[in-house]
Design a protein around this motif. Sequence first.
Motif, PDB file in Angstrom:
ATOM      1  N   ALA A 193      58.341  35.557  80.223  1.00  0.00           N
ATOM      2  CA  ALA A 193      57.208  36.462  80.037  1.00  0.00           C
ATOM      3  C   ALA A 193      57.417  37.434  78.890  1.00  0.00           C
ATOM      4  O   ALA A 193      56.540  38.230  78.589  1.00  0.00           O
ATOM      5  CB  ALA A 193      56.954  37.236  81.331  1.00  0.00           C
ATOM      6  N   ALA A 194      58.587  37.374  78.244  1.00  0.00           N
ATOM      7  CA  ALA A 194      58.903  38.220  77.082  1.00  0.00           C
ATOM      8  C   ALA A 194      59.030  39.692  77.439  1.00  0.00           C
ATOM      9  O   ALA A 194      58.591  40.563  76.687  1.00  0.00           O
ATOM     10  CB  ALA A 194      57.874  38.021  75.968  1.00  0.00           C
ATOM     11  N   HIS A 199      62.568  39.510  75.074  1.00  0.00           N
ATOM     12  CA  HIS A 199      61.477  38.893  74.320  1.00  0.00           C
ATOM     13  C   HIS A 199      61.905  38.257  73.016  1.00  0.00           C
ATOM     14  O   HIS A 199      61.106  37.577  72.364  1.00  0.00           O
ATOM     15  CB  HIS A 199      60.469  39.991  73.959  1.00  0.00           C
ATOM     16  CG  HIS A 199      60.997  40.902  72.885  1.00  0.00           C
ATOM     17  ND1 HIS A 199      61.991  41.830  73.122  1.00  0.00           N
ATOM     18  CD2 HIS A 199      60.716  40.978  71.556  1.00  0.00           C
ATOM     19  CE1 HIS A 199      62.280  42.445  71.992  1.00  0.00           C
ATOM     20  NE2 HIS A 199      61.516  41.956  71.028  1.00  0.00           N
ATOM     21  N   THR A 222      54.681  31.762  78.146  1.00  0.00           N
ATOM     22  CA  THR A 222      54.468  33.127  78.629  1.00  0.00           C
ATOM     23  C   THR A 222      53.432  33.177  79.746  1.00  0.00           C
ATOM     24  O   THR A 222      53.576  33.932  80.714  1.00  0.00           O
ATOM     25  CB  THR A 222      54.026  34.039  77.471  1.00  0.00           C
ATOM     26  OG1 THR A 222      52.953  33.416  76.761  1.00  0.00           O
ATOM     27  CG2 THR A 222      55.179  34.288  76.516  1.00  0.00           C
ATOM     28  N   VAL A 272      50.482  40.068  76.458  1.00  0.00           N
ATOM     29  CA  VAL A 272      51.053  39.710  77.757  1.00  0.00           C
ATOM     30  C   VAL A 272      51.380  40.976  78.540  1.00  0.00           C
ATOM     31  O   VAL A 272      51.313  40.997  79.771  1.00  0.00           O
ATOM     32  CB  VAL A 272      52.291  38.808  77.574  1.00  0.00           C
ATOM     33  CG1 VAL A 272      53.077  38.673  78.884  1.00  0.00           C
ATOM     34  CG2 VAL A 272      51.875  37.427  77.076  1.00  0.00           C
TER      35      VAL A 272
END
Length: 595
Positions: A193-194, A199, A222, A272
Motif C-alpha cells: 500500500a506504499a 513506499h 496498491t 492512496v
Amino acid sequence: MIEIPPALIPIVGALLVPLLSGKVRKAYLLAVSVATLAATLVLTPGSTFTVPFLGYDLALLHVDSLSLIVGYIFAFIGVIAIVYGMREERTGHHIAALIQIGSGLGIVFAGDFLSLYIFWEALAVTSVALIWYGGREDSRGAGMRYILLHIFGGGCLLGGIALQVAATGSMAVGEVAPGISSILLLIGIGVNAAFIPLHVWLPDAYPRSSVAGGVILCVFTTKAAIYLLARTFPGAEAVAYMGGLMVIYGVSLALLQNDVRKLLSYHIVSQVGYMVVGIGIGTALGVSGGIAHLFNHILYKGLLFMCMGAVIYTTGRHNLTELGGLARRMPVTMIACVIAAASISGIPGFNGYISKGMVIDAAASMQMTGLGLLLTLGAVGTLLSFVKLTYYVFFKKNNEIEAREAPLPMLIAMVATAFCCILFGVYPGLLFAILPIPVDYHPFTAGHLIETGGIVVVAAVILLLGWNLFKPKEKSVPDLMEVYRLGGRGLLGFSTTAVNRVSDALAAARRSVIARLGWFVQDPVMATTILAGTALLPVARAALPRARAASLEEDLMRTRDEYPGNPARMWGTGYGLLLVTLFLIIYFAVLFLIG
C-alpha cells in the motif's frame, strides 16, 4: 449459470499466448480480458467456489459487496490495459499482464488467507517482469530492489497469517485482532500500500517499467493492498493518520519531479493516502469513501499513465524539461490528460471530486480537524502538480519537438477511460449504487462546491505568486530510497571489507597458534625449559648477581639455538614422565573446575 473465479480466466489464458502471434494473438488477448470482465459482472453476493488442495479447500471465490465493486473496476481496467497495450509484441509481456490481472482479481475474491497469499506473491513476480520489460538501463536494478522489498513484505504477511490462523483456528479473510499477528499483517499490507517509509519501491520502479506495463502496475498492487486493508483493519485510527502522512509526503515529492511517470508515481502514494484515511476512520462514509476513491483512482490514474505513456511512446522523452508543444500534435491525448488531471484534482464534474469529498467529509464528521487539514492541503498540492504537468507537457512552447498522435489502440483506451471519469463525476449515483456500505452523501451542495472553489483559488494564488518555484529542474530529487541504498551499500561494504578483515585476522591468529604448537611439540621438554627460562629471566636479572644472571641468559640463548635438540630424547623416560605429569595436572584441574 455456473459462476467461476474470474481470476482463473486470464491466468489459464496466459498459457496459450506463446502459441499465438499477430492479429490472432491480439484478438485472443482481447477475448480473454472481455471474458474476465463478463465473468465478474455475472457474480452475485454469496457466490463461492472451492478447490481441494493438500487436504484443504482453497476458497477461490467468495463474493460480497466489497469484493464486487473492486472486482468490477479491476476487470474493467484489465480490458482497457489490454487494448492500450495492443502494440506490444513481446510474448512474456502479455503473459505477465494477464497473470497480473488474474492475480489482482484472485486477491479480491479470495475467501481464505492461503489463496490470497498465493495470488499476492504472483502479483509481485509479474510486477517485476513488467518493470524489467521497461528496457531502461536502470530497469533491472529497480526490479531487483522491488522484489527485495516485496519479499520482506510477503514474509511479514505470511508470518501474520500463520499467527492469525494459529490464534483463531480460521483461515477466513476478515478483521484481525490486536497482537503480533496484526502488526506483521499491517507491515505486509503496508509495503504494497506504499506506507511511509515502505513506499520507496513505487517511485523507484514504476517510471522504469514498459509503457503498457506502467498502466497495469499503477492499478493492481496498491489497490489490492487497500482492499485487504479494508477487510482486516477498518477503523484503525493510527492507519488513518498514516494515510494523512502519505497524502502530504506524496504530493510534496511529486511537485519536485521532472520525470513525468515519477511525478505520477508519487501521486499514487498521495492518492492512496486518501483511501487509507477513509478506511482508518472506519465509519460508513469513511470506508465507502475510501473504496469509492479506489474505484475512481484506478480510472483517472490509469488514464494519466496512459497519456504519459503515449507521450513517451511517440516522443521518446519522459522529462518535463524536454517536453512541451504537444497540444497541437497530440490533441486527443491532451484532452484525455486534462480530463484525468481535473479528476485527480477534485474538480466538480469529474469523478475524483466525488470520492475525495467523501473522505474529507468523513474526517470532518469525526472532528479529526488536523487530518482534514492535511487532506485539504493535499488537494491544493495535487491541483498545483497537474497544472504543472499539463502545461509543461502540452502547452509550453517547444517548436523543436517531433511527435504525432498516439496509435489507435492507445486512443481508444484513453477515450473510454476519460468518458468514465466524466460519467461517474456527473452521475455519482452510479457509483453509490455499488458501494459496499450505503451512504447518504450529496456531493453538489453549496458547501462542498464552495470548499472546492477555495482550493482552486488558493492554488491559483500560489501559482501566480510563485510560478518560478514550480519550474521543473533537471537535477533529480533524492528520496528515502537513497537511504535504503546507502544502508545496502554499507551492509555490502561491511560484508566485503570488515568481515573479510576479521576473517583474515582470525586466520592469521590460527596460523600463529598452529605454528607455536608445532614448535612446542617438536620437543616439549626442551620447549617447556625455554618457556620457563624466558618467563623467569626478568626475575633472575633482578634477584641474582649480574654474572649469575648473565650465565643463565647465555644458557637460555644456547638452548634456544639448539632447539629442538636431539629428537631421540622424546622417546626417553623423562619425556614420558613429563607427558604423564601434564596429563594428570590437566585432568585434576578439570575435575576441580567442574566439581
